[in-house]
Write a protein that holds these residues in place. Structure first.
Motif, PDB file in Angstrom:
ATOM      1  N   TRP A 139      -2.932   0.647 -12.454  1.00  0.00           N
ATOM      2  CA  TRP A 139      -2.167   1.101 -11.308  1.00  0.00           C
ATOM      3  C   TRP A 139      -0.913   1.787 -11.827  1.00  0.00           C
ATOM      4  CZ3 TRP A 139      -3.994   1.113  -6.522  1.00  0.00           C
ATOM      5  CH2 TRP A 139      -5.054   0.256  -6.211  1.00  0.00           C
ATOM      6  N   LEU A 140      -0.566   2.922 -11.221  1.00  0.00           N
ATOM      7  CA  LEU A 140       0.660   3.657 -11.561  1.00  0.00           C
ATOM      8  C   LEU A 140       1.408   3.991 -10.277  1.00  0.00           C
ATOM      9  CD1 LEU A 140      -0.708   6.188 -14.209  1.00  0.00           C
ATOM     10  CD2 LEU A 140       0.568   4.077 -14.644  1.00  0.00           C
ATOM     11  N   TRP A 141       2.733   4.074 -10.388  1.00  0.00           N
ATOM     12  CA  TRP A 141       3.521   4.475  -9.225  1.00  0.00           C
ATOM     13  C   TRP A 141       3.158   5.895  -8.807  1.00  0.00           C
ATOM     14  CZ3 TRP A 141       9.163   2.709 -10.694  1.00  0.00           C
ATOM     15  CH2 TRP A 141       9.287   1.345 -10.418  1.00  0.00           C
ATOM     16  N   VAL A 142       3.199   6.144  -7.502  1.00  0.00           N
ATOM     17  CA  VAL A 142       3.061   7.497  -6.962  1.00  0.00           C
ATOM     18  C   VAL A 142       4.427   8.144  -7.172  1.00  0.00           C
ATOM     19  CG1 VAL A 142       2.622   8.878  -4.902  1.00  0.00           C
ATOM     20  CG2 VAL A 142       1.311   6.763  -5.299  1.00  0.00           C
ATOM     21  N   GLU A 143       4.510   9.002  -8.188  1.00  0.00           N
ATOM     22  CA  GLU A 143       5.795   9.552  -8.624  1.00  0.00           C
ATOM     23  C   GLU A 143       6.561  10.252  -7.497  1.00  0.00           C
ATOM     24  OE1 GLU A 143       7.511   9.446 -11.511  1.00  0.00           O
ATOM     25  OE2 GLU A 143       6.037   8.316 -12.655  1.00  0.00           O
ATOM     26  N   GLU A 144       5.875  11.029  -6.678  1.00  0.00           N
ATOM     27  CA  GLU A 144       6.556  11.769  -5.617  1.00  0.00           C
ATOM     28  C   GLU A 144       7.213  10.815  -4.622  1.00  0.00           C
ATOM     29  OE1 GLU A 144       3.132  12.112  -6.176  1.00  0.00           O
ATOM     30  OE2 GLU A 144       3.398  13.763  -7.600  1.00  0.00           O
ATOM     31  N   ARG A 145       6.518   9.759  -4.268  1.00  0.00           N
ATOM     32  CA  ARG A 145       7.066   8.801  -3.310  1.00  0.00           C
ATOM     33  C   ARG A 145       8.244   8.045  -3.921  1.00  0.00           C
ATOM     34  NH1 ARG A 145       4.167   4.092   0.327  1.00  0.00           N
ATOM     35  NH2 ARG A 145       5.897   3.984   1.775  1.00  0.00           N
ATOM     36  N   MET A 146       8.123   7.669  -5.197  1.00  0.00           N
ATOM     37  CA  MET A 146       9.204   6.953  -5.864  1.00  0.00           C
ATOM     38  C   MET A 146      10.431   7.845  -6.008  1.00  0.00           C
ATOM     39  SD  MET A 146      10.176   4.042  -6.900  1.00  0.00           S
ATOM     40  CE  MET A 146       8.614   3.229  -6.712  1.00  0.00           C
ATOM     41  N   PRO A 157       0.812  -1.224   0.000  1.00  0.00           N
ATOM     42  CA  PRO A 157       0.000   0.000   0.000  1.00  0.00           C
ATOM     43  C   PRO A 157       0.846   1.276   0.000  1.00  0.00           C
ATOM     44  CG  PRO A 157      -0.851  -1.586   1.587  1.00  0.00           C
ATOM     45  CD  PRO A 157       0.460  -2.136   1.087  1.00  0.00           C
ATOM     46  N   GLY A 158       0.358   2.261  -0.749  1.00  0.00           N
ATOM     47  CA  GLY A 158       0.970   3.581  -0.762  1.00  0.00           C
ATOM     48  C   GLY A 158       1.919   3.854  -1.913  1.00  0.00           C
ATOM     49  N   TRP A 159       2.373   2.815  -2.589  1.00  0.00           N
ATOM     50  CA  TRP A 159       3.330   3.011  -3.682  1.00  0.00           C
ATOM     51  C   TRP A 159       2.653   3.251  -5.020  1.00  0.00           C
ATOM     52  CZ3 TRP A 159       8.134   4.212  -2.747  1.00  0.00           C
ATOM     53  CH2 TRP A 159       8.697   3.828  -1.525  1.00  0.00           C
ATOM     54  N   CYS A 160       1.430   2.791  -5.188  1.00  0.00           N
ATOM     55  CA  CYS A 160       0.710   2.931  -6.453  1.00  0.00           C
ATOM     56  C   CYS A 160      -0.656   3.554  -6.215  1.00  0.00           C
ATOM     57  CB  CYS A 160       0.527   1.567  -7.118  1.00  0.00           C
ATOM     58  SG  CYS A 160       2.061   0.830  -7.714  1.00  0.00           S
ATOM     59  N   LYS A 161      -1.176   4.158  -7.279  1.00  0.00           N
ATOM     60  CA  LYS A 161      -2.532   4.715  -7.239  1.00  0.00           C
ATOM     61  C   LYS A 161      -3.283   4.207  -8.457  1.00  0.00           C
ATOM     62  CE  LYS A 161      -0.919   8.851  -9.557  1.00  0.00           C
ATOM     63  NZ  LYS A 161      -0.637  10.242  -9.487  1.00  0.00           N
ATOM     64  N   TRP A 162      -4.595   4.039  -8.311  1.00  0.00           N
ATOM     65  CA  TRP A 162      -5.438   3.579  -9.413  1.00  0.00           C
ATOM     66  C   TRP A 162      -5.829   4.781 -10.258  1.00  0.00           C
ATOM     67  CZ3 TRP A 162      -6.474  -0.749 -11.756  1.00  0.00           C
ATOM     68  CH2 TRP A 162      -7.547  -0.821 -12.633  1.00  0.00           C
ATOM     69  N   VAL A 163      -5.641   4.656 -11.559  1.00  0.00           N
ATOM     70  CA  VAL A 163      -5.986   5.722 -12.493  1.00  0.00           C
ATOM     71  C   VAL A 163      -6.987   5.155 -13.490  1.00  0.00           C
ATOM     72  CG1 VAL A 163      -5.084   7.296 -14.250  1.00  0.00           C
ATOM     73  CG2 VAL A 163      -3.706   6.776 -12.224  1.00  0.00           C
TER      74      VAL A 163
END
Length: 157
Positions: free
Chosen positions: A46-53, A29-35
């Motif tokens: 699902w895509l990576w949360v760019e800021e966190r990566m 949880p927290g690394w990807c978001k559903w688009v």
């Protein structure tokens, strides 16, 4: 590290973690978001949360970092190299049938999705990866290859 479901990414990542490498599973949880998709298929993704990566990749604790995930925007981050774990369909389906830590792939619909991704998505991953590893081999051999790649000096063109 990327690849289709059932290629052993999670097993390899767990073994690397046991060997004290810095590991991140972007299925957590927290690394990807559903688009939602604007494509005709309407599947979304699902895509990576760019800021966190970006924050992860900008950090350095002195250890080699292994990030596991299979999302379209994984190539948009500054990653040293991408290792594709690949295996024949029969190996993948057998592993998925036997695994107990992940229920994905247990239904016939999900198995069809996996085979469809193997045919359509894996070639895209192959085209953008820096190393492809035969993940049908024993886990110890795959992990040995991963650590050998990580120990090589990074070169720039």
């Amino acid at each position: 590290m990327t690849g289709m479901s059932g290629t052993g990414k999670s097993s390899a990542l767990a073994e690397l973690g046991r060997r004290s490498y810095h590991v991140v599973d972007t299925d957590d949880p927290g690394w990807c978001k559903w688009v939602e998709s604007s494509d005709e298929d309407g599947r979304g993704e699902w895509l990576w949360v760019e800021e966190r990566m970006t924050a992860l990749l900008d950090s350095d604790d002195g250890r080699s970092l292994f990030v596991q995930g299979c999302v379209r925007n994984s190539g948009s981050s500054t990653i040293g190299s991408t290792r594709l774990l690949s295996a024949p369909a029969e190996v993948i389906l057998d592993r998925i049938a036997r695994r107990s830590a992940n229920d994905f792939g247990k239904t016939s619909v999900e198995r069809e999705m996996i085979l469809d991704d193997l045919a359509k998505v894996e070639p895209l991953l192959r085209a953008s990866c820096t190393h492809e590893l035969d993940a049908s081999r024993p886990l110890a051999e795959v992990v040995a290859d991963l650590t050998a790649i990580a120990s090589r000096p990074v070169t720039t063109s």
